[in-house]
Scaffold this active site. Structure first.
Site, short mmCIF file in Angstrom:
data_model
loop_
_atom_site.label_atom_id
_atom_site.label_comp_id
_atom_site.label_asym_id
_atom_site.label_seq_id
_atom_site.Cartn_x
_atom_site.Cartn_y
_atom_site.Cartn_z
N ASP A 31 0.84 -1.20 0.00
CA ASP A 31 0.00 0.00 0.00
C ASP A 31 0.87 1.25 0.00
OD1 ASP A 31 -1.98 -1.78 0.19
OD2 ASP A 31 -2.75 -1.13 2.16
N ASP A 35 0.73 4.28 -2.58
CA ASP A 35 0.48 5.68 -2.18
C ASP A 35 1.55 6.62 -2.69
OD1 ASP A 35 -1.77 4.87 -0.93
OD2 ASP A 35 -0.90 4.84 1.10
N GLU A 114 -26.10 -17.18 -12.47
CA GLU A 114 -25.27 -16.19 -11.78
C GLU A 114 -25.93 -15.82 -10.46
OE1 GLU A 114 -25.11 -12.83 -14.36
OE2 GLU A 114 -24.33 -14.00 -16.02
N LYS A 116 -27.53 -13.26 -7.99
CA LYS A 116 -28.21 -11.99 -8.17
C LYS A 116 -27.69 -11.05 -7.09
CE LYS A 116 -32.75 -10.09 -9.10
NZ LYS A 116 -32.71 -8.90 -8.28
N ASP A 118 -27.36 -7.86 -4.84
CA ASP A 118 -28.35 -6.91 -4.35
C ASP A 118 -27.72 -5.52 -4.19
OD1 ASP A 118 -30.85 -6.24 -3.67
OD2 ASP A 118 -30.79 -7.08 -1.65
N TYR A 225 -22.21 -7.83 -15.47
CA TYR A 225 -22.82 -9.11 -15.86
C TYR A 225 -23.47 -9.10 -17.23
CZ TYR A 225 -26.56 -6.53 -13.52
OH TYR A 225 -27.42 -5.56 -13.10
N LYS A 288 -29.99 -17.37 -17.07
CA LYS A 288 -30.01 -16.77 -18.41
C LYS A 288 -29.82 -17.85 -19.46
CE LYS A 288 -27.88 -12.59 -16.61
NZ LYS A 288 -26.70 -11.74 -16.48
N LYS A 312 -35.70 -15.99 -6.66
CA LYS A 312 -35.43 -15.32 -5.38
C LYS A 312 -35.55 -16.32 -4.24
CE LYS A 312 -36.44 -10.69 -5.95
NZ LYS A 312 -36.19 -9.56 -5.19
N CYS A 406 -41.30 6.12 30.66
CA CYS A 406 -39.94 5.87 30.19
C CYS A 406 -39.23 4.91 31.15
CB CYS A 406 -39.17 7.18 30.10
SG CYS A 406 -37.45 6.96 29.66
N CYS A 409 -36.31 7.10 32.95
CA CYS A 409 -36.52 8.26 33.83
C CYS A 409 -37.93 8.31 34.41
CB CYS A 409 -36.23 9.56 33.08
SG CYS A 409 -37.43 9.96 31.82
N CYS A 424 -39.76 9.72 24.70
CA CYS A 424 -39.68 10.26 26.05
C CYS A 424 -39.36 11.74 25.87
CB CYS A 424 -38.58 9.57 26.85
SG CYS A 424 -38.23 10.46 28.37
N CYS A 430 -33.68 12.89 31.08
CA CYS A 430 -33.71 11.45 30.85
C CYS A 430 -32.27 10.96 30.59
CB CYS A 430 -34.61 11.16 29.65
SG CYS A 430 -34.68 9.41 29.26
S1 IVH Z 1 -29.05 -9.47 -15.78
C1 IVH Z 1 -32.20 -7.36 -18.80
N1 IVH Z 1 -27.60 -10.42 -13.86
O1 IVH Z 1 -31.39 -7.50 -10.90
C2 IVH Z 1 -31.81 -7.44 -17.40
N2 IVH Z 1 -29.15 -8.69 -13.33
O2 IVH Z 1 -34.42 -7.54 -11.26
C3 IVH Z 1 -30.41 -7.91 -17.28
N3 IVH Z 1 -29.07 -7.98 -10.99
O3 IVH Z 1 -31.95 -4.69 -12.92
C4 IVH Z 1 -30.07 -8.10 -15.88
N4 IVH Z 1 -27.49 -9.37 -10.36
O4 IVH Z 1 -29.94 -4.66 -11.34
C5 IVH Z 1 -28.56 -9.54 -14.20
N5 IVH Z 1 -26.18 -11.34 -12.26
C6 IVH Z 1 -27.15 -10.47 -12.60
C7 IVH Z 1 -27.71 -9.59 -11.66
C8 IVH Z 1 -28.72 -8.70 -12.07
C9 IVH Z 1 -28.30 -8.40 -9.97
C10 IVH Z 1 -30.11 -6.93 -10.87
C11 IVH Z 1 -30.11 -5.89 -11.97
C12 IVH Z 1 -31.45 -5.95 -12.60
C13 IVH Z 1 -32.27 -6.58 -11.51
C14 IVH Z 1 -33.43 -7.30 -12.15
#
Ligand code: IVH
Length: 671
Positions: A31, A35, A114, A116, A118, A225, A288, A312, A406, A409, A424, A430
């Site tokens: 590091d 830097d 893949e 998903k 968040d 992705y 996909k 999900k 409370c 107090c 409160c 308090c």
């Molecule tokens: S593919 C045409 N791959 O999930 C849509 N989406 O509910 C192509 N997301 O808007 C999306 N991980 O923000 C894809 N491995 C992944 C993902 C992913 C998270 C999110 C993305 C999308 C939302 C769909």
């Protein structure tokens, strides 16, 4: 090597090391060495503003301010995915895909699975291999151009590697790692600031911040992705990901090519628990179709592509027993009911407590001590109770009563109309409210009274020595030495720390007062703008709204605070004791002031953190001058974006130091 070449070499090397560190997870230098290189680059860029480049790695630390994010119309709409929650629904998806392609149900189709992620989706545009735009999803048709903020995400390449195409659009997810989220919230808790709800909101909120250096501090990350098709000779989605990887993007390593539904199911089962072991939130799996020819054949509906679906995971649930309910009082007086549970394993951790939010929540569940309850962990870190198992309820149980007084107090609680929370109102007496205010006042980012930490405040409070912020400045040596664990030395340290707090600049004093919604950054902006506490006291809501980043909630909160006599009395008392109440020379730490005092700054170019007028005001307020042209008497040429070339040349001829906005900010801490 001339400066231009050296700058280019450094940029290239730094980006390579950055890539090794943030994308490959395989750094080859320390590091410290990193830097050093960055320092050298920044120094050279300051000396040679004519070689500036928005995609220089030095921009990753932020600095650019965006007041209003320009609207960007997506070239291809940003769709979302349809969700599924069961095996049956995935089989249904498989059937639809095959039907759409004119295949038989027994024909094999390859799927690519893949995680998903968040976070928030982002679209990145590259022109000639350079990052040109980073755009949020918005309504799918048009989003916000948040390029300055995107540049601070270290795993997003600013320049591509390898044989990249002339124009490129990719999509991915910007997220806040779980570890960063937890650390930030810990810091926020200590500072008494509101907590971030979950990593996804934190990432989304960050992208909309005006000050990119604040975004940089949030340590966001990004997986790519999706590659928008144009001229590439690739046949499958997974080849596309390999290309993305070869251009320097960070692509999630846990994806798998699945030959048929059975493989897909196996992938989903594998990640059901494993997903808790990675440092980012995942709420499911994206399935996909791998063959890209099939993508165009299947097409999309108005909302989502027909070639992909999201699975999900159900939020994890566990059954346990409610043993007790307690009530916590926060620094603001808000009462939070907390469920004490028989410890149970849930989503990778042992759960003993759950938030019950407020009285309505308890009522709605008709919760009773001894009940068997179902707890769930969704995106939020704190688990919640979702259901009571009535079949296991004892005949003799009685509903949990919300307290009316409370627990700290004894004061009667209030609940304002339209508000879910009980409060409160006994702010002045308090204990957790009073102690919380004092702890915040003395904390490092506020008045920085070192030896006045949580424990000492607790002790002083217990002994009746402090009941209010003002009491800090009434403490005497005689009182302190009599305290347990308090010798001459600790008494001296504390008194010294208190004395030193009198040189803390006004902006920190303002933050220290603990006015709701006035965090560190906002306090600083208000302090610069208002100039003094006395001016601030008189400012109307409308005037407050003129301050950058101050909205209605903050403006009203400030007005409310000053409308209370106890608060204005406190301000006057603190002023009498010598606490800084204005942005004046003596308020600033010496070195900052010394950097400006008596010096002459010629300002040129466009500034992002602050307007030129404000910059000028700050320099003049601190004893500096701002003439309009460079001469032998000039000490610094202070450059923003696109400085006047004659000014730069003249400064160079005369050997005058050239500094930019960032260096000025670092040296003075004023903008
Ligand atoms: S593919 C045409 N791959 O999930 C849509 N989406 O509910 C192509 N997301 O808007 C999306 N991980 O923000 C894809 N491995 C992944 C993902 C992913 C998270 C999110 C993305 C999308 C939302 C769909």
């Amino acid at each position: 090597m001339n400066p231009k070449e050296r700058i280019e070499q450094l940029r290239k090397e730094i980006e390579e090391h950055n890539y090794r560190y943030y994308v490959l997870n395989d750094p080859v230098i320390s590091d410290f060495e990193f830097d050093q290189m960055m320092q050298e680059l920044m120094q050279l860029e300051k000396l040679h503003p004519e070689f500036q480049d928005p995609n220089s790695p030095s921009n990753r630390v932020g600095g650019a301010i965006t007041k209003l994010f320009p609207v960007f119309v997506h070239k291809h709409p940003m769709l979302s995915l349809s969700n599924t929650y069961s095996r049956g629904e995935i089989a249904e998806f498989d059937r639809r895909v095959k039907e759409g392609l004119g295949l038989r149900i027994s024909d094999p189709v390859d799927y690519f699975c893949e995680l998903k992620i968040d976070g928030i989706s982002i679209s990145l545009h590259y022109e000639k291999g350079m990052l040109a735009h980073g755009v949020t999803r918005g309504d799918g048709e048009k989003g916000d151009d948040v390029t300055h903020n995107v540049r601070t995400v270290r795993s997003i390449p600013l320049k591509l590697k390898g044989d990249f195409p002339k124009e490129l659009e990719v999509r991915g997810e910007i997220f806040m790692p779980k570890s960063v989220f937890l650390r930030l919230n810990e810091e926020k808790q200590k500072a008494g600031e509101p907590l971030l709800a979950n990593p996804r909101n934190a990432a989304g909120g960050s992208m909309k911040m005006q000050d990119s250096s604040e975004v940089a501090a949030r340590k966001l990350d990004c997986f790519i992705y999706y590659l928008i098709q144009s001229e590439f000779d690739i046949k499958t989605h997974h080849e596309g990901l390999q290309k993305l990887r070869s251009w320097g993007f960070k692509v999630n390593p846990h994806s798998r090519l699945c030959r048929g539904l059975e493989d897909v199911e196996h992938y989903i089962n594998t990640w059901k628990d494993k997903r808790y072991d990675v440092d980012y939130e995942t709420d499911g799996v994206v399935i996909k179709v791998d063959n890209l020819k099939y993508h165009s054949e299947l097409g999309s509906t108005a909302k989502s592509p027909r070639w992909a679906v999201a699975f999900k995971y159900k939020a994890e649930q566990a059954s346990t027993v409610l043993e007790d309910v307690s009530f916590q009082v926060g620094r603001t007086g808000a009462i939070t009911p907390v469920a004490h549970l028989k410890p149970v394993r849930l989503a990778g951790t042992i759960v003993k407590r759950a938030s019950l939010h407020n009285a309505d929540f308890i009522k709605k569940l008709d919760l009773r001590i001894g009940d068997t309850v179902l707890v769930e962990k969704g995106g939020e870190i704190i688990p919640k109770i979702v259901e009571v198992d009535l079949s296991k309820r004892s005949l003799f149980s009685t509903p949990v009563e919300f307290i009316s007084r409370c627990p700290e107090c004894g004061h009667e609680l209030i609940r304002k109309e339209d508000e879910a929370q009980h409060f409160c109102p006994n702010e002045d007496a308090c204990p957790p409210q009073v102690k919380g205010r004092i702890i915040h006042f003395a904390s490092r980012k506020a008045m920085n009274i070192e030896s006045l930490g949580e424990e000492t405040v607790e002790l002083l409070y217990e002994r009746g020595l402090i009941r209010d912020i003002s009491d800090i400045y009434k403490l005497s040596r005689e009182q302190l030495v009599k305290l347990p664990r308090f010798g001459e030395k600790s008494a001296s340290n504390l008194l010294e720390g208190i004395e030193k707090s009198k040189s803390i600049p006004f902006e920190k004093v303002l933050f220290a007062l603990g006015i709701r919604h006035v965090g560190e950054t906002i306090a600083r902006k208000i302090a610069i703008h208002a100039g003094s506490m006395w001016k601030l006291m008189q400012m109307s809501e409308d005037e407050l709204l003129q301050i950058p980043d101050v909205g209605q909630i903050i403006a009203q909160s400030i007005r409310r605070w000053f409308s209370k006599k106890e608060n204005t009395d406190l301000v006057h008392f603190l002023a009498e004791k010598g606490i800084c109440m204005e942005m004046s020379k003596s308020d600033l730490p010496k070195e900052n002031h010394a950097f400006i005092n008596g010096k002459s700054f010629v300002i040129s170019g466009v500034f992002h953190r602050i307007s030129r007028e404000e910059l000028k005001k700050i320099i003049e307020m601190n004893g500096g001058k701002c003439p309009s042209s460079v001469s032998s008497k000039t000490d610094y040429l202070l450059t923003g974006e696109n400085p006047g070339p004659e000014k730069v040349n003249k400064a160079r001829q005369l050997g005058i130091k050239i500094i930019d906005e960032r260096e000025f900010a670092e040296k003075t801490g004023l903008i």
